[in-house]
Each structure stands twice: as C-alpha cells, then as structure tokens.
Write a protein that holds these residues in place. Structure first.
Motif, short mmCIF file in Angstrom:
data_model
loop_
_atom_site.label_atom_id
_atom_site.label_comp_id
_atom_site.label_asym_id
_atom_site.label_seq_id
_atom_site.Cartn_x
_atom_site.Cartn_y
_atom_site.Cartn_z
N LEU A 1 4.61 -16.92 20.64
CA LEU A 1 4.83 -15.62 20.01
C LEU A 1 4.48 -15.69 18.52
CD1 LEU A 1 5.85 -12.72 20.25
CD2 LEU A 1 8.16 -13.56 19.79
N ILE A 2 4.93 -16.76 17.87
CA ILE A 2 4.65 -16.93 16.46
C ILE A 2 3.16 -17.09 16.21
CG2 ILE A 2 4.97 -18.46 14.48
CD1 ILE A 2 7.78 -19.07 15.59
N MET A 3 2.52 -17.95 17.06
CA MET A 3 1.08 -18.15 16.90
C MET A 3 0.31 -16.86 17.15
SD MET A 3 0.63 -21.88 18.73
CE MET A 3 -1.15 -21.81 18.56
N GLY A 4 0.71 -16.13 18.18
CA GLY A 4 0.04 -14.87 18.48
C GLY A 4 0.18 -13.88 17.35
N GLY A 5 1.39 -13.84 16.77
CA GLY A 5 1.61 -12.94 15.64
C GLY A 5 0.75 -13.34 14.45
N ALA A 6 0.65 -14.66 14.23
CA ALA A 6 -0.16 -15.14 13.10
C ALA A 6 -1.63 -14.80 13.31
CB ALA A 6 0.01 -16.64 12.95
N PHE A 7 -2.12 -14.96 14.55
CA PHE A 7 -3.51 -14.62 14.84
C PHE A 7 -3.76 -13.12 14.63
CE2 PHE A 7 -3.76 -18.49 17.84
CZ PHE A 7 -4.23 -19.27 16.80
N CYS A 8 -2.81 -12.31 15.09
CA CYS A 8 -2.97 -10.86 14.92
C CYS A 8 -2.99 -10.48 13.44
CB CYS A 8 -1.84 -10.12 15.63
SG CYS A 8 -1.95 -10.17 17.44
N LEU A 9 -2.10 -11.12 12.67
CA LEU A 9 -2.06 -10.85 11.24
C LEU A 9 -3.37 -11.26 10.57
CD1 LEU A 9 -0.55 -10.00 8.70
CD2 LEU A 9 0.40 -12.32 8.57
N ALA A 10 -3.86 -12.44 10.95
CA ALA A 10 -5.13 -12.92 10.38
C ALA A 10 -6.27 -11.98 10.74
CB ALA A 10 -5.43 -14.33 10.86
N ALA A 11 -6.29 -11.52 12.00
CA ALA A 11 -7.34 -10.60 12.42
C ALA A 11 -7.25 -9.29 11.66
CB ALA A 11 -7.25 -10.36 13.93
N GLY A 12 -6.02 -8.81 11.47
CA GLY A 12 -5.82 -7.57 10.74
C GLY A 12 -6.28 -7.69 9.29
N LEU A 13 -5.94 -8.82 8.67
CA LEU A 13 -6.36 -9.04 7.29
C LEU A 13 -7.87 -9.15 7.19
CD1 LEU A 13 -3.65 -11.59 6.09
CD2 LEU A 13 -3.88 -9.20 5.38
N ALA A 14 -8.47 -9.86 8.16
CA ALA A 14 -9.93 -10.01 8.16
C ALA A 14 -10.61 -8.65 8.31
CB ALA A 14 -10.37 -10.95 9.27
N TYR A 15 -10.05 -7.81 9.21
CA TYR A 15 -10.64 -6.48 9.40
C TYR A 15 -10.49 -5.64 8.14
CZ TYR A 15 -11.53 -1.84 11.24
OH TYR A 15 -12.03 -0.59 11.44
N ALA A 16 -9.31 -5.74 7.51
CA ALA A 16 -9.06 -4.96 6.31
C ALA A 16 -9.99 -5.37 5.17
CB ALA A 16 -7.61 -5.11 5.88
N ARG A 17 -10.39 -6.65 5.17
CA ARG A 17 -11.25 -7.16 4.10
C ARG A 17 -12.74 -7.03 4.43
NH1 ARG A 17 -8.92 -10.34 0.24
NH2 ARG A 17 -10.86 -11.50 -0.04
N MET A 18 -13.07 -6.58 5.64
CA MET A 18 -14.47 -6.42 6.00
C MET A 18 -15.12 -5.37 5.10
SD MET A 18 -14.59 -6.51 10.17
CE MET A 18 -16.28 -5.92 10.12
N PRO A 19 -16.33 -5.63 4.59
CA PRO A 19 -17.01 -4.63 3.76
C PRO A 19 -17.24 -3.34 4.55
CG PRO A 19 -18.08 -6.77 3.58
CD PRO A 19 -17.08 -6.89 4.69
N GLN A 20 -17.06 -2.23 3.89
CA GLN A 20 -17.19 -0.93 4.52
C GLN A 20 -18.36 -0.15 3.93
OE1 GLN A 20 -15.03 -0.06 7.09
NE2 GLN A 20 -14.25 -2.15 6.82
N VAL A 21 -19.03 0.63 4.78
CA VAL A 21 -20.08 1.53 4.32
C VAL A 21 -19.43 2.71 3.62
CG1 VAL A 21 -21.98 3.04 5.01
CG2 VAL A 21 -21.63 0.86 6.19
N ILE A 22 -19.76 2.92 2.35
CA ILE A 22 -19.13 4.01 1.61
C ILE A 22 -20.14 5.09 1.20
CG2 ILE A 22 -17.32 2.50 0.72
CD1 ILE A 22 -18.78 2.52 -1.97
N PHE A 23 -21.44 4.80 1.37
CA PHE A 23 -22.45 5.78 1.00
C PHE A 23 -22.94 6.49 2.26
CE2 PHE A 23 -22.59 2.41 -2.15
CZ PHE A 23 -22.50 3.13 -3.34
N PRO A 24 -22.88 7.82 2.28
CA PRO A 24 -23.31 8.54 3.48
C PRO A 24 -24.82 8.45 3.68
CG PRO A 24 -22.85 10.08 1.70
CD PRO A 24 -22.42 8.72 1.21
N ALA A 25 -25.23 8.50 4.92
CA ALA A 25 -26.66 8.54 5.22
C ALA A 25 -27.25 9.85 4.71
CB ALA A 25 -26.88 8.39 6.72
#
Length: 243
Positions: A27-51
């Motif tokens: 449970l702890i490991m799963g939570g840690a993986f989910c947190l890491a995935a969430g942080l990684a997604y949050a830090r992923m570069p985002q497209v901010i300029f419209p086509a």
C-alpha cells in the motif's frame, strides 16, 4: 492445548502478521508510485501557445511591405519534402516581393506552436544544401526590428543553380533568438524546465545580388518594414515584439 496445536496457532498468527506487513508495504509503495507519477505529470511541459489556422497565419503577413508588393508565391527555396518537414511546417508562407527601386525579395516564414526535442524548425542551412546550393560560413549579426529594438539574426550566401542568393534569417524559440542549432535546442530545454513547450518560428529573407555587402542593406530594410507593417499578433509571432 497440545504442543502441536500451539505451534500451528503460532504459525498462523505469524503468517497473518507477515501478510499484514506485506499488504501495508504494498500500500505504501503503491501510494509512493502514484505520488511520483502525479508529480511527474504535473511537471510535464505543457503546450501554452494555441495553434494558428493556416488562413489566419497567412493574413498576418502584409501583402505590401514598405514599397515592396507581393508578386508571386513561386521561386522560393523550400524545405526538403519529407514527413518530418510536413509535421514541422503547418504554418508556412512563401512569397516574392517586388519594388520599383529595390531588388526582389524572396520571403519564407514557418511557424509551429510546439517545439520539443523531436520537432523543431529547420534552419536554412539544411534547406539550401538539399536544393544543391553551396553555402558560405554563417555570420551571426544584429539587425533593427524597425520598432526601436534588435533581432539576433544570421546571414550566409548560397551559390547554385546558376545564381548567387544572399540570405538573412532569424529563428525565435519562445522568448529567445538562437543563432546556432545548439542554442536552439538549449532554448527548448530551458523552456521545458519551466514547464512550457515553446512555440517557434523561422523568418527568412533573401535576394539575388553580385555580393553580400550590396544585398544586406535591402534585406535589413525589408525586415524592419515587415515588422512595421504587421499587426500586434504578427509582430509577436514573427519577431517576439509585444507592441
């Protein structure tokens, strides 16, 4: 209670405790993986300029630039026709402008709202050799943007197909104007670290003349008058000018 029963009960309790520990660990490991995935997604570069729609982008480029007038769309050296180029140049405008007392100017601009590690605007040093031209060494230079500022640009001479063409161009990646391919890639990385996928543009002007010194004043004049003639959106996209 017999000794055997006591041993059995002890073993069962041990198994149950071990299973509980394992479950909590998972449970702890799963939570840690989910947190890491969430942080990684949050830090992923985002497209901010419209086509930008193709027709809308073309309208940003004036048909009259100073005394130059839009004459034709043919006669401009194009990027090599491959699948990657097709993905790079969703917004591509090519024009030849003529003026009464100035030489014809060949103009190309290509815009993309996403520049990443794979898709980045080609620099002209790729396009011209693919068309059979030999190039002089690229010279970085600073030119007036026509509105009181400067643009970091590049220039070179291309010889081939029975003509000598002098080229002045710049690339904008986000808020930067890289004059080298390595600087262009670095500009993308720096934007990514800020959580942004930057946009990018190539603006290229060229003309045929006996020598570069004769060509440069005309090319610089055209670039300045291009910025003066565009609206606010056009200046921001092509030259990063916010006024």
């Amino acid at each position: 209670m017999s000794v055997d029963n006591s041993i059995a009960e002890s073993a069962e309790r041990s198994d149950s405790e071990n299973k509980s520990i394992v479950s909590r660990r998972h449970l702890i490991m799963g939570g840690a993986f989910c947190l890491a995935a969430g942080l990684a997604y949050a830090r992923m570069p985002q497209v901010i300029f419209p086509a930008v729609e193709k027709t809308d982008f073309e309208k940003l480029i004036p048909e009259n630039i100073g005394l130059w007038r839009f004459e034709t769309s043919s006669g401009v050296v194009l990027p090599p026709p491959d699948a990657l180029s097709d993905r790079l140049y969703d917004n591509l405008v090519t024009r030849v402008y003529t003026a009464p007392e100035d030489p014809p100017i060949m103009f190309l601009t290509a815009y993309s709202n996403t520049q990443d590690g794979v898709l980045q605007v080609h620099r002209p040093e790729i396009c011209y050799p693919a068309g059979g031209y030999e190039l002089t060494e690229t010279q970085p230079m600073e030119i007036d943007n026509g509105l009181g500022g400067k643009i970091q640009a590049n220039a070179f001479t291309a010889t081939g197909r029975g003509r000598t063409e002098h080229v002045l161009y710049w690339t904008r990646i986000g808020s930067e104007f890289p004059v080298q391919w390595s600087q262009q890639r670095l500009a993308v990385i720096k934007a990514n670290l800020r959580g942004i996928i930057p946009d990018g543009v190539l603006v290229r002007t060229s003309l045929i003349a006996p020598n570069f010194d004769e060509a440069l004043p005309h090319l610089s004049k055209f670039a300045a008058q291009l910025n003066q003639g565009m609206n606010k959106q056009g200046r921001a996209l092509l030259s990063g000018i916010k006024v």
